[in-house]
Motif scaffolding. Structure first.
Motif, PDB file in Angstrom:
ATOM      1  N   LEU A  73       1.537   5.882  15.710  1.00  0.00           N
ATOM      2  CA  LEU A  73       1.686   5.588  14.282  1.00  0.00           C
ATOM      3  C   LEU A  73       2.042   4.123  14.073  1.00  0.00           C
ATOM      4  N   PHE A  74       2.883   3.570  14.934  1.00  0.00           N
ATOM      5  CA  PHE A  74       3.246   2.153  14.842  1.00  0.00           C
ATOM      6  C   PHE A  74       2.016   1.266  15.017  1.00  0.00           C
ATOM      7  N   ILE A  75       1.165   1.605  15.996  1.00  0.00           N
ATOM      8  CA  ILE A  75      -0.048   0.813  16.239  1.00  0.00           C
ATOM      9  C   ILE A  75      -1.013   0.936  15.066  1.00  0.00           C
ATOM     10  N   LEU A  76      -1.146   2.143  14.512  1.00  0.00           N
ATOM     11  CA  LEU A  76      -2.027   2.333  13.361  1.00  0.00           C
ATOM     12  C   LEU A  76      -1.561   1.498  12.170  1.00  0.00           C
ATOM     13  N   ARG A  77      -0.269   1.404  11.985  1.00  0.00           N
ATOM     14  CA  ARG A  77       0.244   0.623  10.852  1.00  0.00           C
ATOM     15  C   ARG A  77       0.057  -0.875  11.084  1.00  0.00           C
ATOM     16  N   PHE A  78       0.109  -1.300  12.342  1.00  0.00           N
ATOM     17  CA  PHE A  78      -0.208  -2.695  12.639  1.00  0.00           C
ATOM     18  C   PHE A  78      -1.663  -2.994  12.278  1.00  0.00           C
ATOM     19  N   LEU A  79      -2.576  -2.076  12.642  1.00  0.00           N
ATOM     20  CA  LEU A  79      -3.989  -2.251  12.290  1.00  0.00           C
ATOM     21  C   LEU A  79      -4.175  -2.183  10.775  1.00  0.00           C
ATOM     22  N   ALA A  80      -3.372  -1.350  10.091  1.00  0.00           N
ATOM     23  CA  ALA A  80      -3.471  -1.248   8.634  1.00  0.00           C
ATOM     24  C   ALA A  80      -3.105  -2.573   7.970  1.00  0.00           C
ATOM     25  N   ILE A  81      -2.058  -3.234   8.472  1.00  0.00           N
ATOM     26  CA  ILE A  81      -1.657  -4.525   7.921  1.00  0.00           C
ATOM     27  C   ILE A  81      -2.758  -5.558   8.151  1.00  0.00           C
ATOM     28  N   GLU A  82      -3.349  -5.539   9.344  1.00  0.00           N
ATOM     29  CA  GLU A  82      -4.429  -6.486   9.645  1.00  0.00           C
ATOM     30  C   GLU A  82      -5.621  -6.257   8.722  1.00  0.00           C
ATOM     31  N   ARG A  83      -5.964  -4.992   8.468  1.00  0.00           N
ATOM     32  CA  ARG A  83      -7.071  -4.676   7.558  1.00  0.00           C
ATOM     33  C   ARG A  83      -6.740  -5.093   6.130  1.00  0.00           C
ATOM     34  N   ALA A  84      -5.506  -4.893   5.707  1.00  0.00           N
ATOM     35  CA  ALA A  84      -5.114  -5.251   4.344  1.00  0.00           C
ATOM     36  C   ALA A  84      -5.192  -6.761   4.133  1.00  0.00           C
ATOM     37  N   VAL A  85      -4.695  -7.534   5.107  1.00  0.00           N
ATOM     38  CA  VAL A  85      -4.754  -8.994   4.999  1.00  0.00           C
ATOM     39  C   VAL A  85      -6.207  -9.462   4.952  1.00  0.00           C
ATOM     40  N   ARG A  86      -7.028  -8.884   5.811  1.00  0.00           N
ATOM     41  CA  ARG A  86      -8.440  -9.269   5.819  1.00  0.00           C
ATOM     42  C   ARG A  86      -9.114  -8.901   4.503  1.00  0.00           C
ATOM     43  N   GLY A  87      -8.795  -7.710   3.963  1.00  0.00           N
ATOM     44  CA  GLY A  87      -9.405  -7.288   2.711  1.00  0.00           C
ATOM     45  C   GLY A  87      -9.040  -8.206   1.557  1.00  0.00           C
ATOM     46  N   VAL A  88      -7.767  -8.601   1.472  1.00  0.00           N
ATOM     47  CA  VAL A  88      -7.340  -9.513   0.406  1.00  0.00           C
ATOM     48  C   VAL A  88      -8.031 -10.861   0.536  1.00  0.00           C
ATOM     49  N   PHE A  89      -8.151 -11.358   1.765  1.00  0.00           N
ATOM     50  CA  PHE A  89      -8.825 -12.641   1.991  1.00  0.00           C
ATOM     51  C   PHE A  89     -10.291 -12.575   1.556  1.00  0.00           C
ATOM     52  N   ILE A  90     -10.966 -11.473   1.874  1.00  0.00           N
ATOM     53  CA  ILE A  90     -12.380 -11.328   1.495  1.00  0.00           C
ATOM     54  C   ILE A  90     -12.521 -11.242  -0.019  1.00  0.00           C
ATOM     55  N   VAL A  91     -11.566 -10.582  -0.687  1.00  0.00           N
ATOM     56  CA  VAL A  91     -11.588 -10.536  -2.152  1.00  0.00           C
ATOM     57  C   VAL A  91     -11.506 -11.946  -2.729  1.00  0.00           C
ATOM     58  N   LEU A  92     -10.629 -12.774  -2.180  1.00  0.00           N
ATOM     59  CA  LEU A  92     -10.492 -14.156  -2.653  1.00  0.00           C
ATOM     60  C   LEU A  92     -11.785 -14.936  -2.429  1.00  0.00           C
ATOM     61  N   VAL A  93     -12.426 -14.714  -1.294  1.00  0.00           N
ATOM     62  CA  VAL A  93     -13.706 -15.386  -1.026  1.00  0.00           C
ATOM     63  C   VAL A  93     -14.764 -14.934  -2.021  1.00  0.00           C
ATOM     64  N   ALA A  94     -14.799 -13.626  -2.303  1.00  0.00           N
ATOM     65  CA  ALA A  94     -15.777 -13.102  -3.259  1.00  0.00           C
ATOM     66  C   ALA A  94     -15.560 -13.695  -4.648  1.00  0.00           C
ATOM     67  N   VAL A  95     -14.309 -13.805  -5.061  1.00  0.00           N
ATOM     68  CA  VAL A  95     -13.999 -14.413  -6.361  1.00  0.00           C
ATOM     69  C   VAL A  95     -14.434 -15.875  -6.388  1.00  0.00           C
ATOM     70  N   ALA A  96     -14.209 -16.584  -5.274  1.00  0.00           N
ATOM     71  CA  ALA A  96     -14.613 -17.983  -5.195  1.00  0.00           C
ATOM     72  C   ALA A  96     -16.127 -18.130  -5.305  1.00  0.00           C
ATOM     73  N   VAL A  97     -16.862 -17.242  -4.627  1.00  0.00           N
ATOM     74  CA  VAL A  97     -18.331 -17.271  -4.713  1.00  0.00           C
ATOM     75  C   VAL A  97     -18.792 -16.984  -6.130  1.00  0.00           C
ATOM     76  N   TRP A  98     -18.149 -16.006  -6.780  1.00  0.00           N
ATOM     77  CA  TRP A  98     -18.534 -15.667  -8.161  1.00  0.00           C
ATOM     78  C   TRP A  98     -18.290 -16.845  -9.106  1.00  0.00           C
ATOM     79  N   LYS A  99     -17.124 -17.490  -8.968  1.00  0.00           N
ATOM     80  CA  LYS A  99     -16.834 -18.640  -9.816  1.00  0.00           C
ATOM     81  C   LYS A  99     -17.793 -19.793  -9.524  1.00  0.00           C
ATOM     82  N   PHE A 100     -18.113 -19.967  -8.262  1.00  0.00           N
ATOM     83  CA  PHE A 100     -19.057 -21.024  -7.891  1.00  0.00           C
ATOM     84  C   PHE A 100     -20.440 -20.776  -8.491  1.00  0.00           C
TER      85      PHE A 100
END
Length: 254
Positions: A73-100
């Protein structure tokens, strides 16, 4: 140094006690002390002062993750945090592309103005910005159609949504999230390998290795796709790592 996952989790989240109806099992899980009654924690096995958190039939006792299950469970939550950070970063990139895409000409003019300013500075350090791969890639994006950029932004948002859904499911150790993570991550491995053939970087190598290890670990450790006995063996392992061990220690029949 071996980590005691049970006591580590109890120290952070608190103990879990339960008073079963079975007199024999109840006797083994209960103790009288000078400070009052104490009940055995279903996770770490220590006796805890105070009233039990629950009572009822032994079969209805909470299925408390412990030992190897708690480590997973500890390892799964570490992977969950990594996925969440990556997802937020991709959202920011998508917003930047849309504004561009909505101000492409203005961004092009601004980029060219800054390029004229920095060109002599970089030339002083013997670096030709006009032949830079990074500058060339940015200039190519200025030629993309508005509809193409909107499509890219939409695909990025879809990818980010998958990552965020994975993160939420992995955090709560949902089995469907484990399947989704293995399938989605494995599907993108060929693309990551192709990117390495185009340009090698430490970040790309680290990401590829992490994703490969995540796929192998989740599929094997969580017994997905019928591996190592499949779902039935997985459920038996969870129960044997929690209530069943307490029942055995209390001398009841398994």
């Amino acid at each position: 140094m071996k980590i005691d996952w049970d006591r580590r989790h109890c120290a952070r989240q608190g103990h879990v006690t339960y008073a079963p109806d079975d007199p024999r099992l109840r006797l083994r899980l209960h103790a009288e002390t000078a400070l009052g009654e104490a009940w055995r924690c279903l996770r770490c096995g220590d006796f805890v002062l105070g009233e039990p958190h629950g009572t009822g039939p032994a079969a209805e006792a909470p299925l408390v993750p412990r030992g190897k299950v708690l480590r997973d469970l500890f390892i799964l939550r570490f992977l969950a945090i990594e996925r969440a950070v990556r997802g937020v970063f991709i959202v920011l990139v998508a917003v930047a592309v849309w504004k561009f895409s909505n101000s492409q000409d203005a961004v092009r003019r601004l980029f060219n103005e800054y390029l004229d300013v920095f060109r002599p500075v970089f030339r002083h350090f013997h670096y030709d910005l006009d032949h830079s791969p990074v500058v060339g890639t940015i200039q190519k994006t200025f030629g993309y159609k508005h509809s193409t950029l909107l499509l890219v932004a939409g695909l990025l948002l879809a990818y980010a949504l998958i990552e965020l859904v994975e993160a939420g499911g992995l955090w709560y150790a949902k089995r469907w999230a484990e399947y989704l993570t293995v399938i989605a991550t494995a599907a993108f491995l060929p693309l990551e390998i192709y990117e390495l053939t185009e340009h090698v970087s430490g970040l790309k190598i680290a990401t590829l290795v992490l994703n490969v290890l995540a796929v192998l670990y989740i599929a094997i450790a969580k017994r997905l796709f019928g591996l190592r006995g499949g779902r039935k063996a997985f459920d038996e392992e969870r129960r044997s790592a929690s209530l069943l061990e307490v029942e055995e220690s209390a001398g009841t029949a398994v």
